[in-house]
Design a protein around this motif. Structure first.
Motif: not given
Length: 248
Positions: A97, A110, A156-157
């Motif tokens: 990220t 991000n 995000e992941t």
């Protein structure tokens, strides 16, 4: 897996009003060595200027509390130490990220806020410094209840790091940068922070209590102030809320 720093105490609670309030209580009772206070859930979390901090379960809420002899101006610089530690922890937990620091006390994942930092100084049997840190591991507040776009590591992941792992990464990273600060001074911290600073060299907006300043983010000065190019001159800002083009 990162191991816990040997000389640091650790207290992990399932629920607390806020880790900084617990730090205040302990500071007034007297402490003689650093301790990390962490909670899995807060019922009364707060951020800068007394703002409420959303504290859903699944995230990390932690405060580093230490006796201090630093004057207030120097103690305030520890916020940048904490930001670098959070950035290192996020990189370790989510290596693919984009992690950036945002003045004065946020860390972005991000491009969205994943962490906030609150410094407080308490007086009791001795002076104590508390550095409260929230990291959105699993959950983040929706856009309509925040001043800035927020995110979490899971968003995000696809997965949320385990609480104890995240706390160990944070504590180890903070200890590394704390030692740099005390041995080499703020200039090294400043350089490292600027290397990760979001929108350095770009136009930003700084909202003060009675004024909004727009200018190019040029620098961070030796006291941690934001330096803006506002056209014919530079202007220093000691405290304020930074917004980027497109923010609400």
């Amino acid at each position: 897996m990162t191991t816990w720093p040997d000389h640091l105490d650790r207290v992990v609670l399932d629920q607390i009003d806020s880790t900084n309030r617990e730090a205040e209580r302990r500071a007034k009772a007297g402490i003689n060595r650093p301790v990390w206070l962490a909670a899995r859930h807060q019922t009364a979390g707060r951020g800068r200027q007394g703002r409420a901090w959303e504290s859903p379960g699944g995230n990390l809420y932690a405060t580093y509390l230490e006796p201090t002899e630093l004057p207030p101006s120097q103690a305030a610089l520890v916020g940048f130490v904490a930001a670098l530690a959070v950035a290192d922890a996020l990189i370790a937990l989510a290596p693919n990220t984009d992690v950036q620091t945002k003045w004065p006390n946020d860390v972005l994942l991000n491009g969205a806020k994943a962490s906030g930092i609150l410094l407080e100084r308490f007086s009791g049997k001795q002076n104590a410094l508390a550095i409260g840190i929230g990291i959105n591991l699993a959950e983040h507040p929706p856009q309509h209840v925040t001043r800035w776009r927020a995110t979490s590591l899971r968003a995000e992941t696809g997965s949320a790091p385990e609480f104890d792992m995240a706390l160990s990464e944070l504590a180890s990273a903070f200890e590394r940068w704390r030692q740099v600060f005390h041995s080499a001074g703020f200039s090294v911290i400043r350089t490292a922070w600027l290397a990760r600073a979001a929108r350095l060299g770009a136009e930003i907006e700084v909202r003060l209590e009675k004024e909004v300043i727009t200018g190019r983010f040029d620098d961070l000065d030796a006291e941690g102030g934001l330096v803006l190019d506002v056209g014919a001159r530079q202007r220093r800002v000691a405290a304020g809320d930074v917004f980027f083009p497109g923010d609400s």
